[in-house]
Motif scaffolding. Structure first.
Motif, short mmCIF file in Angstrom:
data_model
loop_
_atom_site.label_atom_id
_atom_site.label_comp_id
_atom_site.label_asym_id
_atom_site.label_seq_id
_atom_site.Cartn_x
_atom_site.Cartn_y
_atom_site.Cartn_z
N LEU A 106 0.83 -1.21 0.00
CA LEU A 106 0.00 0.00 0.00
C LEU A 106 0.87 1.26 0.00
O LEU A 106 0.51 2.25 -0.63
CB LEU A 106 -0.95 -0.01 1.19
N ALA A 107 2.00 1.22 0.71
CA ALA A 107 2.91 2.38 0.70
C ALA A 107 3.49 2.61 -0.70
O ALA A 107 3.61 3.74 -1.14
CB ALA A 107 4.03 2.17 1.72
N GLU A 108 3.84 1.52 -1.38
CA GLU A 108 4.36 1.64 -2.75
C GLU A 108 3.31 2.21 -3.69
O GLU A 108 3.62 3.04 -4.54
CB GLU A 108 4.80 0.28 -3.26
N ARG A 109 2.07 1.74 -3.55
CA ARG A 109 0.99 2.25 -4.41
C ARG A 109 0.71 3.73 -4.14
O ARG A 109 0.41 4.49 -5.06
CB ARG A 109 -0.29 1.45 -4.19
N LYS A 110 0.82 4.10 -2.87
CA LYS A 110 0.55 5.50 -2.51
C LYS A 110 1.66 6.41 -3.06
O LYS A 110 1.40 7.53 -3.49
CB LYS A 110 0.46 5.63 -0.99
N ALA A 111 2.90 5.91 -3.04
CA ALA A 111 4.04 6.70 -3.53
C ALA A 111 4.03 6.84 -5.05
O ALA A 111 4.56 7.80 -5.58
CB ALA A 111 5.34 6.07 -3.07
N ALA A 112 3.46 5.87 -5.71
CA ALA A 112 3.48 5.89 -7.20
C ALA A 112 2.51 6.87 -7.78
O ALA A 112 1.70 7.48 -7.31
CB ALA A 112 3.16 4.51 -7.73
#
Length: 66
Positions: A60-66
């Protein structure tokens, strides 16, 4: 007791039996798709997610950063 009453009684018994079979079936939680070591996260609604709790937070952190 006529045919409709008997059919209704049989239907009620079959419904109860189907619910009991459904409730007693084993629930298999697969391993996390990312790390493969820990069982996947089961949410409060009963939905089984593809990742464990730690990998889910990372995903979820990766998706939010992208």
């Amino acid at each position: 007791m006529d045919d409709l009453d008997r059919a209704e009684a049989i239907e009620a018994l079959e419904r109860q039996a189907a619910l009991a079979r459904h409730a007693s079936r084993p629930r298999i939680v697969p391993d996390c798709e990312n790390c493969g070591e820990v069982p996947a996260h089961v949410m409060a609604s009963g939905t089984i997610w593809r990742f464990c709790a730690d990998c889910a937070a990372d995903h979820l952190a990766e998706r939010k950063a992208a």
